[in-house]
Design a protein around this motif. Structure first.
Motif, PDB file in Angstrom:
ATOM      1  N   MET A  22       0.843  -1.207   0.000  1.00  0.00           N
ATOM      2  CA  MET A  22       0.000   0.000   0.000  1.00  0.00           C
ATOM      3  C   MET A  22       0.872   1.248   0.000  1.00  0.00           C
ATOM      4  N   LEU A  25       2.128   1.585  -3.413  1.00  0.00           N
ATOM      5  CA  LEU A  25       1.022   2.019  -4.264  1.00  0.00           C
ATOM      6  C   LEU A  25       0.824   3.526  -4.139  1.00  0.00           C
ATOM      7  N   GLN A  26       0.857   4.031  -2.931  1.00  0.00           N
ATOM      8  CA  GLN A  26       0.688   5.473  -2.727  1.00  0.00           C
ATOM      9  C   GLN A  26       1.791   6.250  -3.438  1.00  0.00           C
ATOM     10  N   ILE A  29       0.957   6.163  -7.148  1.00  0.00           N
ATOM     11  CA  ILE A  29      -0.169   7.056  -7.413  1.00  0.00           C
ATOM     12  C   ILE A  29       0.300   8.507  -7.421  1.00  0.00           C
ATOM     13  N   GLU A  93      -3.646   0.979 -11.163  1.00  0.00           N
ATOM     14  CA  GLU A  93      -2.571   0.695 -10.202  1.00  0.00           C
ATOM     15  C   GLU A  93      -3.114  -0.080  -9.001  1.00  0.00           C
ATOM     16  N   THR A  94      -4.276   0.309  -8.524  1.00  0.00           N
ATOM     17  CA  THR A  94      -4.883  -0.359  -7.369  1.00  0.00           C
ATOM     18  C   THR A  94      -5.249  -1.801  -7.718  1.00  0.00           C
ATOM     19  N   THR A  95      -5.784  -1.997  -8.912  1.00  0.00           N
ATOM     20  CA  THR A  95      -6.158  -3.338  -9.344  1.00  0.00           C
ATOM     21  C   THR A  95      -4.937  -4.242  -9.457  1.00  0.00           C
ATOM     22  N   ALA A  98      -4.038  -5.246  -5.922  1.00  0.00           N
ATOM     23  CA  ALA A  98      -5.041  -6.143  -5.345  1.00  0.00           C
ATOM     24  C   ALA A  98      -4.962  -7.531  -5.974  1.00  0.00           C
ATOM     25  N   HIS A 108     -12.628  -2.012  -3.832  1.00  0.00           N
ATOM     26  CA  HIS A 108     -12.167  -0.623  -3.722  1.00  0.00           C
ATOM     27  C   HIS A 108     -11.293  -0.488  -2.491  1.00  0.00           C
ATOM     28  N   LEU A 109     -10.003  -0.294  -2.735  1.00  0.00           N
ATOM     29  CA  LEU A 109      -9.050  -0.126  -1.649  1.00  0.00           C
ATOM     30  C   LEU A 109      -8.835   1.362  -1.420  1.00  0.00           C
ATOM     31  N   SER A 111      -6.944   4.769  -1.086  1.00  0.00           N
ATOM     32  CA  SER A 111      -5.682   5.233  -1.683  1.00  0.00           C
ATOM     33  C   SER A 111      -5.142   6.399  -0.910  1.00  0.00           C
TER      34      SER A 111
END
Length: 111
Positions: A22, A25-26, A29, A93-95, A98, A108-109, A111
């Motif tokens: 995560m 990911l941030q 993003i 990116e989130t997908t 996940a 839905h995570l 962000s």
């Protein structure tokens, strides 16, 4: 029912790794930068992955038109296009993250 409990237990085991991912990911993003344009490039808007407008470029041609309503419409269209592209990029990116953890698509995570 037990299958879902097993999935939950597996996720809990992976929690430290998920937290690390995560954070990554941030970072990804935050690096997203997309552009929307309207009026054949008369107005260009750049948006980042945090859904912030980082640039708005209005061509000399658009400024010379002296058509306030047209300019407002072009700005709105360019912003909406850029925001849609940014949302799509964040969702992709989130997908990716996940899916790497075996989470169901469409989850839905934050962000």
């Amino acid at each position: 029912m037990f299958e879902k409990l097993g999935q939950l237990a597996s996720l809990m085991k992976n929690l430290p790794k998920m937290q690390e991912e995560m954070t990554k990911l941030q970072g990804r993003i935050a690096q997203i930068a997309v552009e929307g344009d309207a009026g054949g490039g008369m107005v260009k808007v750049k948006v980042n992955g945090s859904m912030e407008i980082v640039a708005c470029i209005i061509s000399d041609e658009a400024m010379k038109s002296n058509d306030k309503e047209l300019l407002e419409d072009l700005i709105r269209a360019a912003v909406n296009q850029a925001m849609q592209k940014a949302k799509q990029a964040v969702a992709e990116e989130t997908t990716k993250m996940a899916t790497g953890f075996g989470l169901p698509p469409g989850l839905h995570l934050p962000s």
